[in-house]
Design a protein around this motif. Structure first.
Motif, PDB file in Angstrom:
ATOM      1  N   SER A 143       0.774  -1.109  -0.302  1.00 12.35           N
ATOM      2  CA  SER A 143      -0.460  -0.071  -0.199  1.00 12.35           C
ATOM      3  C   SER A 143       0.433   1.343   0.358  1.00 12.35           C
ATOM      4  O   SER A 143       2.016   1.063   0.508  1.00 12.35           O
ATOM      5  N   THR A 144       0.132   2.164  -0.361  1.00  6.93           N
ATOM      6  CA  THR A 144       0.530   3.802   0.039  1.00  6.93           C
ATOM      7  C   THR A 144       1.504   3.635   1.536  1.00  6.93           C
ATOM      8  O   THR A 144       2.547   4.103   1.755  1.00  6.93           O
ATOM      9  N   GLY A 187      -3.067   3.528  -3.888  1.00  6.88           N
ATOM     10  CA  GLY A 187      -3.868   4.485  -2.859  1.00  6.88           C
ATOM     11  C   GLY A 187      -5.498   4.184  -2.477  1.00  6.88           C
ATOM     12  O   GLY A 187      -5.127   2.465  -2.520  1.00  6.88           O
ATOM     13  N   ILE A 218      -5.891  13.995  -3.677  1.00  6.77           N
ATOM     14  CA  ILE A 218      -4.987  13.454  -4.812  1.00  6.77           C
ATOM     15  C   ILE A 218      -5.608  13.896  -5.912  1.00  6.77           C
ATOM     16  O   ILE A 218      -6.478  14.075  -6.411  1.00  6.77           O
ATOM     17  N   ASP A 252      -1.247   5.152  -7.448  1.00  8.88           N
ATOM     18  CA  ASP A 252      -2.060   5.897  -6.270  1.00  8.88           C
ATOM     19  C   ASP A 252      -2.616   7.661  -6.850  1.00  8.88           C
ATOM     20  O   ASP A 252      -2.854   7.954  -6.155  1.00  8.88           O
ATOM     21  N   PHE A 255      -1.314  10.456  -5.509  1.00  8.51           N
ATOM     22  CA  PHE A 255      -1.145  10.775  -3.850  1.00  8.51           C
ATOM     23  C   PHE A 255      -0.774  10.089  -2.344  1.00  8.51           C
ATOM     24  O   PHE A 255      -0.370  11.806  -1.746  1.00  8.51           O
ATOM     25  N   LEU A 256       0.815   9.965  -3.078  1.00  5.54           N
ATOM     26  CA  LEU A 256       2.432  10.248  -1.779  1.00  5.54           C
ATOM     27  C   LEU A 256       2.387  11.548  -2.543  1.00  5.54           C
ATOM     28  O   LEU A 256       3.503  11.940  -1.594  1.00  5.54           O
TER      29      LEU A 256
END
Length: 257
Positions: A143-144, A187, A218, A252, A255-256
């Motif tokens: 996962s993130t 994500g 996001i 993701d 997202f990160l």
């Protein structure tokens, strides 16, 4: 009649946690791409529905708790016997956790999350790798949360980080056989598990409203679909990624950051 070879044509695939969400969509995608799939899961009703969906021709199943080594050993062996081994192992089984601070958290529930994610992936590799063809692939769904820290989700974050450490070690150990090992790091994704996390983390009772709130963070402005994440697993499991091992694939939407 197929006009061209598909990406998993003739491949034998083991999937854990394939009854729902990302796992179930991955099973569908793998079958579309020519694979024979053996699914291990805890929900017997959903396993039966998978067999009915595919008429037990392309998909077979075994019930097992991935955190229980004896059950996993038997289930992996059963799949290996049916398919005469594996070419690709997708260690996808996972659970969520309650959103609460470390000081308020029960150690038993903390350990359960580690058992499912970390021991589950460990059991899949330990018992699946001997049945995996040389040149095969192992993909672990992390996962993130395996690459960042999020407050009030300590067991999930710890488990997802641990999966990456397990992957990096396994990638070194299995490299002499040409076996690639990577993690898939999605994500926020449109699944029931994510709905529960969103409701708890935002404090909003409505799952749709909670998802919309999280989607604001996001860059692409939306959750992943399970299909999009499954496509990442397909890439890592196919020959298209034959030079990729010991790494993380993030899906993701930015997202990160």
């Amino acid at each position: 009649m197929r006009l061209e070879m598909t990406r998993l044509e003739g491949k034998r695939v083991l999937v854990t946690g394939g009854e729902s969400g990302i796992g179930r969509e991955a099973v569908r995608l793998f079958v579309e791409e020519g694979a024979l799939v053996h699914v291990i899961g805890v929900n017997r009703g959903e396993l039966k529905s998978l067999e009915e969906e595919f008429h037990a021709e392309s998909v077979t199943t075994s019930p097992a708790d991935v955190s229980n080594e004896s059950e996993m050993s038997e289930a992996v062996k059963a799949g290996g016997d049916i398919l005469s081994g594996f070419d690709f192992i997708f260690a996808n089984a996972g659970i969520g956790c309650e959103v609460e601070p470390i000081v308020d958290r029960d150690s038993t529930s903390f350990r359960k999350v580690l058992d499912v994610h970390v021991m589950g992936a460990f059991h899949a590799i330990k018992h699946g790798a001997p049945l995996l063809a040389d040149g095969g692939s192992i993909v672990i769904t992390s996962s993130t949360a395996g690459l960042a820290g999020y407050e009030n989700t300590a067991p999930y974050v710890a488990a997802k980080h641990a999966q990456i450490g397990l992957m990096r070690t396994a990638s070194k150990e299995l490299a002499p056989r040409g076996i690639r090992v990577n993690t898939l790091n999605p994500g926020p994704t449109q699944t029931a598990l994510q709905d529960g996390i969103a409701v708890q983390s935002t404090g909003l009772a409505d799952a749709k409203a909670a998802a919309e709130e999280i989607a604001k963070s996001i860059p692409l402005g939306r959750y992943n679909t399970p299909r999009e994440v499954a496509e990442g697993a397909l890439f890592l499991g196919s020959d298209a990624s034959r030079s990729i091992t010991g790494t993380t694939l993030v899906v993701d939407g930015g997202f990160l950051g």
